[in-house]
Design an enzyme around this catalytic site. Structure first.
Site, PDB file in Angstrom:
ATOM      1  N   ARG A 171      -2.622   9.180  10.894  1.00 42.61           N
ATOM      2  CA  ARG A 171      -3.364   8.338   9.900  1.00 42.61           C
ATOM      3  C   ARG A 171      -4.761   7.920  10.356  1.00 42.61           C
ATOM      4  NH1 ARG A 171      -0.005   3.459   7.428  1.00 42.61           N
ATOM      5  NH2 ARG A 171      -1.822   3.485   6.015  1.00 42.61           N
ATOM      6  N   CYS A 229      -4.558  -2.477  11.141  1.00 41.50           N
ATOM      7  CA  CYS A 229      -3.453  -1.310  10.857  1.00 41.50           C
ATOM      8  C   CYS A 229      -4.033  -0.961   9.160  1.00 41.50           C
ATOM      9  CB  CYS A 229      -2.185  -2.039  11.078  1.00 41.50           C
ATOM     10  SG  CYS A 229      -1.490  -3.463  10.167  1.00 41.50           S
TER      11      CYS A 229
END
Length: 270
Positions: A171, A229
């Protein structure tokens, strides 16, 4: 005092409020798992309802308003003068968000059950299926107990200090993005997946191991550290791991879900 607690120490701890914070993005509802079995005396703490405001431009898990958080914690029996222990299934990802939010709002004594319910059960300790009705707590929420970053501060820290990206490496690189509308990372951020903070059982690595890990990534004395995050949940786990290692860190609560809400913000890949 360590922010972590063992099952044995929890079993011997009198008077603590114990919060079951089981939650997994896209997984089964934590309340269902709680009803199937939980640590005796624990009450269920809902990630979305109790630990975050509704999703929006500020991110998928923004900070709750102080009054709303205070009301939730009092309903769960949290008092300012008694310790709080939080746990999830095993790896403390969800529990860390509860730990961090309670600390941010000023609770002085919050600990995370290292290894979660799995560690508790592995020692043959009992589970309960009742739903306790705790006496209302008296916790008063006072914001500012933990350092936070907004988008501008996170962008600056990525170059002036160290900004850690707590998501999975793919990611970070922008190869996949299962949730947010844009893939990639904040320019200058360093990849530091939270999965590397724990061992296969879900327990945190030793402080010396974690300190070496973060030192290698650039978290050395004199360098300001922050982390983000997808939505501020796993990044709280990173702040917890950094605290275990003796390294203070700020949390970008809005994280990537807030960053990409403004299309003018730059995105890096690779």
């Amino acid at each position: 005092m360590s922010p972590l607690i063992t099952p044995a120490d929890l079993a011997a701890l009198d008077g603590a409020a114990v919060l079951d914070v089981r939650w997994r993005l896209g997984g089964p509802p934590g309340a269902e798992s709680y009803r199937e079995g939980h640590i005796p005396g624990a009450v269920f703490c809902d990630m979305n309802a109790d630990l975050a405001a509704p999703p929006g431009p500020e991110g998928r898990h923004p900070l709750p308003e102080a009054g709303r958080f205070q009301e939730a914690m009092r309903r769960l029996g949290v008092c300012g003068s008694r310790p709080v222990v939080v746990y999830d299934e095993a790896d403390s990802t969800a529990a860390a968000r509860a730990w961090w939010t309670l600390r941010y709002f000023g609770h002085p004594d919050v600990r995370v059950l290292d290894g979660g319910l799995r560690a508790w059960s592995a020692e043959g300790r009992p589970l309960a299926t009742d739903t306790p009705d705790p006496a209302p707590g008296d916790f008063t929420a006072r914001p500012g107990g933990m350092p936070v970053l907004d988008a501008g501060a996170a962008a600056k820290l990525a170059y002036d200090g160290l900004l850690l990206d707590a998501r999975a490496a793919e990611r970070y690189r922008g190869e996949v993005e299962p949730i947010d509308p844009v893939a990639g990372h904040i320019p200058g951020a360093v990849s530091a997946p939270t999965g590397e903070n724990v061992d296969p059982s879900g327990r945190f690595h030793l402080p010396e191991f974690l300190r070496e890990r973060f030192n290698t990534l650039g978290a050395v004395p004199g360098v300001d550290v922050g982390t983000y995050c997808g939505s501020g949940v796993t990044a709280a786990h990173q702040v917890l791991a950094l605290e275990v290692a003796g390294i203070p860190a700020a949390l970008y609560v809005g994280s990537w879900s807030n960053w990409v809400a403004d299309p003018s913000r730059p995105v890096a890949t690779g």
